[in-house]
Write an enzyme that holds these catalytic residues in place. Structure first.
Site, PDB file in Angstrom:
ATOM      1  N   LYS A 182     -15.077 -24.188  -1.965  1.00  0.00           N
ATOM      2  CA  LYS A 182     -14.597 -25.493  -2.425  1.00  0.00           C
ATOM      3  C   LYS A 182     -15.761 -26.414  -2.792  1.00  0.00           C
ATOM      4  O   LYS A 182     -16.782 -26.425  -2.115  1.00  0.00           O
ATOM      5  CB  LYS A 182     -13.780 -26.163  -1.316  1.00  0.00           C
ATOM      6  CG  LYS A 182     -12.560 -25.382  -0.880  1.00  0.00           C
ATOM      7  CD  LYS A 182     -11.881 -26.019   0.322  1.00  0.00           C
ATOM      8  CE  LYS A 182     -12.746 -26.056   1.549  1.00  0.00           C
ATOM      9  NZ  LYS A 182     -12.017 -26.464   2.772  1.00  0.00           N
ATOM     10  N   THR A 215     -11.491 -39.066   1.417  1.00  0.00           N
ATOM     11  CA  THR A 215     -11.505 -37.597   1.342  1.00  0.00           C
ATOM     12  C   THR A 215     -11.299 -36.967   2.717  1.00  0.00           C
ATOM     13  O   THR A 215     -11.502 -35.771   2.887  1.00  0.00           O
ATOM     14  CB  THR A 215     -12.852 -37.115   0.763  1.00  0.00           C
ATOM     15  OG1 THR A 215     -13.890 -37.773   1.488  1.00  0.00           O
ATOM     16  CG2 THR A 215     -12.967 -37.431  -0.703  1.00  0.00           C
ATOM     17  N   GLY A 217      -9.613 -35.067   5.324  1.00  0.00           N
ATOM     18  CA  GLY A 217      -8.453 -34.173   5.393  1.00  0.00           C
ATOM     19  C   GLY A 217      -8.186 -33.355   4.136  1.00  0.00           C
ATOM     20  O   GLY A 217      -7.176 -32.657   4.062  1.00  0.00           O
ATOM     21  N   THR A 218      -9.093 -33.411   3.163  1.00  0.00           N
ATOM     22  CA  THR A 218      -8.846 -32.653   1.913  1.00  0.00           C
ATOM     23  C   THR A 218      -8.769 -31.146   2.176  1.00  0.00           C
ATOM     24  O   THR A 218      -7.898 -30.459   1.643  1.00  0.00           O
ATOM     25  CB  THR A 218      -9.953 -32.885   0.866  1.00  0.00           C
ATOM     26  OG1 THR A 218     -11.212 -32.811   1.515  1.00  0.00           O
ATOM     27  CG2 THR A 218      -9.809 -34.203   0.165  1.00  0.00           C
ATOM     28  N   GLY A 219      -9.709 -30.645   2.995  1.00  0.00           N
ATOM     29  CA  GLY A 219      -9.758 -29.201   3.243  1.00  0.00           C
ATOM     30  C   GLY A 219      -8.534 -28.723   4.013  1.00  0.00           C
ATOM     31  O   GLY A 219      -7.958 -27.675   3.705  1.00  0.00           O
ATOM     32  N   CYS A 220      -8.146 -29.522   5.024  1.00  0.00           N
ATOM     33  CA  CYS A 220      -6.957 -29.170   5.815  1.00  0.00           C
ATOM     34  C   CYS A 220      -5.734 -29.138   4.910  1.00  0.00           C
ATOM     35  O   CYS A 220      -4.908 -28.209   4.963  1.00  0.00           O
ATOM     36  CB  CYS A 220      -6.721 -30.206   6.916  1.00  0.00           C
ATOM     37  SG  CYS A 220      -8.124 -30.417   8.030  1.00  0.00           S
TER      38      CYS A 220
HETATM   39  N1  LIG Z   1     -13.465 -36.166  -5.396  1.00  0.00           N
HETATM   40  C1  LIG Z   1     -12.727 -35.083  -5.576  1.00  0.00           C
HETATM   41  N2  LIG Z   1     -12.056 -34.887  -6.737  1.00  0.00           N
HETATM   42  C2  LIG Z   1     -11.281 -33.805  -6.934  1.00  0.00           C
HETATM   43  N3  LIG Z   1     -11.107 -32.858  -6.002  1.00  0.00           N
HETATM   44  C3  LIG Z   1     -11.742 -32.995  -4.825  1.00  0.00           C
HETATM   45  C4  LIG Z   1     -12.596 -34.101  -4.544  1.00  0.00           C
HETATM   46  N4  LIG Z   1     -13.084 -33.968  -3.280  1.00  0.00           N
HETATM   47  C5  LIG Z   1     -12.567 -32.827  -2.798  1.00  0.00           C
HETATM   48  N5  LIG Z   1     -11.774 -32.229  -3.722  1.00  0.00           N
HETATM   49  C6  LIG Z   1     -11.048 -30.977  -3.586  1.00  0.00           C
HETATM   50  O1  LIG Z   1     -10.388 -30.997  -2.329  1.00  0.00           O
HETATM   51  C7  LIG Z   1     -10.324 -29.673  -1.818  1.00  0.00           C
HETATM   52  C8  LIG Z   1     -11.003 -29.647  -0.459  1.00  0.00           C
HETATM   53  O2  LIG Z   1     -12.392 -29.475  -0.662  1.00  0.00           O
HETATM   54  P1  LIG Z   1     -13.569 -30.064   0.210  1.00  0.00           P
HETATM   55  O3  LIG Z   1     -13.482 -31.553   0.209  1.00  0.00           O
HETATM   56  O4  LIG Z   1     -14.803 -29.437  -0.300  1.00  0.00           O
HETATM   57  O5  LIG Z   1     -13.168 -29.473   1.641  1.00  0.00           O
HETATM   58  P2  LIG Z   1     -13.468 -29.967   3.131  1.00  0.00           P
HETATM   59  O6  LIG Z   1     -12.496 -31.082   3.417  1.00  0.00           O
HETATM   60  O7  LIG Z   1     -13.206 -28.740   3.934  1.00  0.00           O
HETATM   61  O8  LIG Z   1     -14.892 -30.426   3.155  1.00  0.00           O
HETATM   62  C9  LIG Z   1     -10.997 -28.778  -2.861  1.00  0.00           C
HETATM   63  O9  LIG Z   1     -10.020 -28.286  -3.755  1.00  0.00           O
HETATM   64  C10 LIG Z   1     -11.938 -29.756  -3.552  1.00  0.00           C
HETATM   65  O10 LIG Z   1     -12.309 -29.343  -4.837  1.00  0.00           O
HETATM   66  C1  LIG Z   2      -8.901 -31.939  14.090  1.00  0.00           C
HETATM   67  C2  LIG Z   2      -9.656 -31.822  12.822  1.00  0.00           C
HETATM   68  N1  LIG Z   2      -9.578 -30.688  12.101  1.00  0.00           N
HETATM   69  C3  LIG Z   2     -10.252 -30.576  10.940  1.00  0.00           C
HETATM   70  C4  LIG Z   2     -11.041 -31.596  10.474  1.00  0.00           C
HETATM   71  C5  LIG Z   2     -11.809 -31.446   9.183  1.00  0.00           C
HETATM   72  O1  LIG Z   2     -11.303 -32.288   8.212  1.00  0.00           O
HETATM   73  P1  LIG Z   2     -11.548 -32.112   6.636  1.00  0.00           P
HETATM   74  O2  LIG Z   2     -10.311 -31.512   6.088  1.00  0.00           O
HETATM   75  O3  LIG Z   2     -11.788 -33.482   6.119  1.00  0.00           O
HETATM   76  O4  LIG Z   2     -12.733 -31.197   6.449  1.00  0.00           O
HETATM   77  C6  LIG Z   2     -11.109 -32.780  11.237  1.00  0.00           C
HETATM   78  N2  LIG Z   2     -11.861 -33.827  10.829  1.00  0.00           N
HETATM   79  N3  LIG Z   2     -10.412 -32.866  12.410  1.00  0.00           N
END
Ligand SMILES: Nc1ncnc2c1ncn2[C@@H]1O[C@H](COP(=O)(O)OP(=O)(O)O)[C@@H](O)[C@H]1O
Ligand SMILES: Cc1ncc(COP(=O)(O)O)c(N)n1
Length: 273
Positions: A182, A215, A217-220
Site C-alpha cells: 500500500k 488517515t 484507520g485507512t489500512g484497517c
Molecule cells: N491520501 C491518500 N489518498 C488516497 N489513498 C490513500 C491515501 N492515504 C492512504 N490511502 C490508501 O489507503 C489504503 C491504506 O493504505 P496505508 O495508509 O498505506 O495503510 P496503513 O493505514 O496500514 O498505513 C491504501 O489503499 C492507500 O493507497
Molecule cells: C487497535 C489498532 N489497530 C490497528 C491500528 C493501525 O491503524 P491504521 O489502519 O491507521 O494503520 C491502530 N492504530 N490501532
C-alpha cells in the site's frame, strides 16, 4: 451480488484485531466497514488500546488462549465467509491464531500485518515479525503491508514504484497467495497508489490521491473491506479493487474530530458497487 439483495446465506466475516478506543482504526473500523457492506461482523479481540487521534497511551493484551477461544466460538457456530487479522501484538497470539485457522479452515484470509500506528506507536513486539513471516503469511490469501511494513518484510527501502513491485515479489516469496503493497505512506505521485502481485499478475491500483490529514484507520478499513467483499463471494483481486474504491471515497469524508490524524466516515461513500 449487491449487498442490498436478500442473501440466501448471511455473509459473515471475522476480524481478529485490537480495539481502538478512539473508534477510527482496529476492531471499530472493521465493524463499521463490515456493516457498510451489509456483512455480519464477528470479532476476536487481541488487545485493548487506550488511543485517540494523537497516539496510544496504554495497551492491555489478552491471553492467547482467550483469542483462540473467541476464534473457536465464532467459527464453530456462526460460519465465517472471510477472516481478516489486524493488530496481533506478539508471537504467541500469532502462533495460536495461525494454528486455529489452519485447523478450522474458515473462509479466505486477509492479513493486515499491523506493526506501527499512524502516530508512530509500536503495536506489535519484536518477536512478532518473525512469527508473522513463519506462521501467518503462508496462510494468507491477501497480505496488505503499508510502506513501513513492506520495508520490514522485504528487507529493502521503498522509494520508487519499482521498489514497491520488487518488495511485493519478495513478500510473495514468504508464502501468501497475493500481496498488496500500500502506498498511503509513499510521497509524491505514489501516495495512494497500491501494488498488487499474486505470482503472475502485477497491477497498480490507483484512483486519486486524497488531500487529507484524516488517515487514521485507512489500512484497517481497506483490509476489512477486502474481507467483506470476499465474504460476499468476490475473488481476491476483484475484492481488493472494490475495497480500494471504498477506502478512497471514505477518505474524501473526513470527520472533524481530534487534534491528530483524525478518522473518516465509513458511511458517507455511495452504495458499494
Ligand atoms: N491520501 C491518500 N489518498 C488516497 N489513498 C490513500 C491515501 N492515504 C492512504 N490511502 C490508501 O489507503 C489504503 C491504506 O493504505 P496505508 O495508509 O498505506 O495503510 P496503513 O493505514 O496500514 O498505513 C491504501 O489503499 C492507500 O493507497
Ligand atoms: C487497535 C489498532 N489497530 C490497528 C491500528 C493501525 O491503524 P491504521 O489502519 O491507521 O494503520 C491502530 N492504530 N490501532
Amino acid at each position: 451480488m449487491r449487498p442490498m439483495e436478500t442473501p440466501k446465506r448471511v455473509p459473515t466475516a471475522l476480524t481478529i484485531a485490537g480495539s481502538d478506543s478512539g473508534g477510527g482504526a482496529g476492531i471499530q473500523a472493521d465493524l463499521n466497514t463490515f456493516s457498510y457492506h451489509r456483512v455480519h461482523g464477528t470479532t476476536a479481540l487481541t488487545a485493548v488500546t487506550a488511543q485517540n487521534t494523537r497516539g496510544v497511551t496504554r495497551v492491555d493484551v489478552l491471553p492467547a488462549a482467550s483469542v483462540a477461544a473467541q476464534v473457536d466460538a465464532v467459527i464453530d457456530d456462526l460460519g465465517v465467509g472471510a477472516v481478516k487479522t489486524g493488530m496481533l501484538v506478539n508471537a504467541e497470539i500469532i502462533s495460536v491464531v495461525a494454528w486455529r485457522l489452519k485447523a478450522l479452515k474458515p473462509g479466505p484470509l486477509v492479513v493486515d500485518p499491523v506493526m506501527v500506528s499512524r502516530a508512530g506507536a509500536r503495536l506489535i513486539d519484536d518477536s512478532a515479525v518473525g512469527a508473522l513471516k513463519e506462521h501467518l503469511l503462508p496462510l494468507a490469501d491477501v497480505v496488505t503491508p503499508n510502506r513501513h511494513e513492506a520495508q520490514l518484510l522485504s528487507g529493502m527501502d521503498l522509494q520508487t514504484l519499482e521498489d514497491m513491485k520488487e518488495a511485493a515479489r519478495r513478500i510473495h516469496q514468504l508464502g501468501p497467495r497475493a500481496v498488496l503493497v500500500k502506498g498511503g505512506g509513499m510521497s509524491g505521485e505514489l501516495r495512494g497508489l497500491d501494488v498488487w502481485f499474486d505470482g503472475e499478475r502485477m497491477e497498480t491500483l490507483f484512483l486519486r490521491s486524497v488531500k487529507t490529514h484524516n488517515t487514521h484507520g485507512t489500512g484497517c478499513t481497506l483490509s476489512a473491506a477486502i474481507a467483506a467483499w470476499m465474504a460476499l463471494g468476490q475473488a481476491p483481486f476483484e475484492a481488493t479493487r472494490r475495497a480500494k474504491t471504498f477506502v478512497t471515497s471514505a477518505l474524501e469524508h473526513p470527520l472533524p474530530l481530534g487534534q491528530g490524524h483524525g478518522p473518516f466516515s465509513h458511511f458517507s461513500p455511495l452504495e458499494p458497487s
